[in-house]
Design an enzyme around this catalytic site. Structure first.
Site, mmCIF file in Angstrom:
data_model
loop_
_atom_site.group_PDB
_atom_site.id
_atom_site.type_symbol
_atom_site.label_atom_id
_atom_site.label_comp_id
_atom_site.label_asym_id
_atom_site.label_seq_id
_atom_site.Cartn_x
_atom_site.Cartn_y
_atom_site.Cartn_z
ATOM 1 N N ASP A 160 22.400 -88.651 2.136
ATOM 2 C CA ASP A 160 23.784 -88.640 2.593
ATOM 3 C C ASP A 160 24.400 -87.264 2.366
ATOM 4 O O ASP A 160 23.971 -86.512 1.484
ATOM 5 C CB ASP A 160 24.608 -89.687 1.841
ATOM 6 C CG ASP A 160 24.146 -91.102 2.122
ATOM 7 O OD1 ASP A 160 23.521 -91.319 3.173
ATOM 8 O OD2 ASP A 160 24.424 -91.991 1.289
ATOM 9 N N ARG A 161 25.441 -86.958 3.119
ATOM 10 C CA ARG A 161 26.076 -85.642 3.047
ATOM 11 C C ARG A 161 26.421 -85.236 1.612
ATOM 12 O O ARG A 161 26.127 -84.118 1.187
ATOM 13 C CB ARG A 161 27.356 -85.643 3.894
ATOM 14 C CG ARG A 161 28.119 -84.318 3.865
ATOM 15 C CD ARG A 161 29.445 -84.439 4.580
ATOM 16 N NE ARG A 161 30.307 -85.405 3.899
ATOM 17 C CZ ARG A 161 31.480 -85.833 4.365
ATOM 18 N NH1 ARG A 161 31.911 -85.396 5.539
ATOM 19 N NH2 ARG A 161 32.202 -86.703 3.694
#
Length: 335
Positions: A160-161
């Protein structure tokens, strides 16, 4: 809810060549206007954008072009035109620093910084992703394309970012295919450190709960018994517990091992057992004290895999980045 017939890539833009995608209407959407339905299943970013596409004749229900006042019924098949941003297909190199821990002719092991999106996608079409950085580092011709999408060059799994830490990239298709097969076969050992809210009394545990997209919020995943949900398993081991205070219920630092790779898996499973990740903006609870963090406390700290060409077993560890280590140091007196 819906079942996507074909995967959608890129993002919707106003003027680009289009192809048709299709979704089935499930019972929870019965009687909804077509433009509202298309927005609800994230076919288009907004209801007004969906309405413009319907007015342009680019939406069909059961093979027939409809007006935006049309209401969908359970089991309808809705087809809509999806446009691709040409920039996604023509990715440019980006001068983004990469913390590479190992590299050879087949693979790259790197530590991804928080805030870096793995690849362009809906909501992140910009040219500032890990894929753009990999293109700048070694050239697009030296990155695998095993997922068949130009915006996935080199990618065999993702973070995830705002999740930091170790991840794999592949340079050749042969290496990429082998690594993806090993991930599916659970031969790639992936461990994460997560700080969660509350006191977990068990020293070890296994969360075996299927994950699917939320019917209420298309940007969230959730534990679900719907037919479209996919199996998901996460084991955990308590590393350290921190005593409660007047402001909180305490915290627990856990080592999580992934057996599957669902979107937001650890974060969803942590929220499901009522111990969400500290700082999680999507699955956290508003009244919790997040100790000043503006992103989830989740770090990929251990990675082991079999080299796709040599057969050697390679293992890597990555310490906590400064922002997460500072939180642990602050809690140390309560351990």
């Amino acid at each position: 809810g819906h079942v996507r017939v074909r995967p959608r890539r890129g993002r919707v833009v106003e003027e680009s060549p289009a192809r048709m995608e299709a979704v089935y209407v499930e019972g929870s959407f019965d009687g909804m206007r077509i433009d509202a339905f298309l927005a609800a299943v994230a076919a288009f970013p907004t209801r007004s954008a969906a309405a413009r596409r319907v007015d342009a004749g680019e939406v069909r229900v059961n093979g027939t072009v409809v007006r935006k006042s049309f209401t969908v019924r359970t089991s309808d098949v809705v087809e809509y035109a999806v446009t691709m941003d040409a920039r996604v297909l023509e990715l440019m190199p980006a001068d983004i620093p990469l913390d590479i821990r190992y590299e050879d002719d087949d693979v790259i092991v790197l530590s991804k910084q928080a805030g870096l999106v793995t690849h362009p996608a809906d909501g992140h079409p910009e040219q500032n992703t890990l894929v753009n950085a990999l293109i700048a580092h070694c050239g697009r011709e030296k990155l695998c394309n095993v997922q068949g999408e130009q915006d996935r060059l080199g990618i065999v799994h993702r973070l995830d970012r705002d999740t930091s830490g170790l991840m794999l990239a592949a340079k050749t298709d042969a290496a990429g295919l082998r690594l993806m097969e090993d991930i599916a076969a659970r031969d790639v050992d992936r461990h994460y450190l997560a700080l969660v809210h509350g006191w977990i009394p068990l020293d070890t545990g296994l969360i075996d709960a299927p994950i699917g997209r939320s019917a209420k919020d298309r940007l969230r995943m959730c534990v679900s018994d719907r037919e479209s949900a996919r199996p998901a398993s996460t084991s955990f081991r308590v590393v350290r517990r921190f005593e409660p205070s007047r402001r909180d219920d305490g915290y627990t630092l856990i080592d999580c091992k992934l057996f599957t790779g669902r979107t937001h898996q650890i974060r969803v499973h942590a929220e499901y057992i009522k111990h969400p990740c500290v700082g999680d903006p999507t699955y956290g609870w508003p009244k919790h004290d997040n100790l000043g963090l503006e992103r989830q406390f989740l770090h990929s700290y251990r990675l082991a895999f079999t080299h796709p060409s040599t057969g050697a077993r390679l293992s890597f560890e990555d310490g906590l980045p400064a922002d997460l280590q500072a939180v642990v140091d602050e809690l140390d007196a309560r351990a």
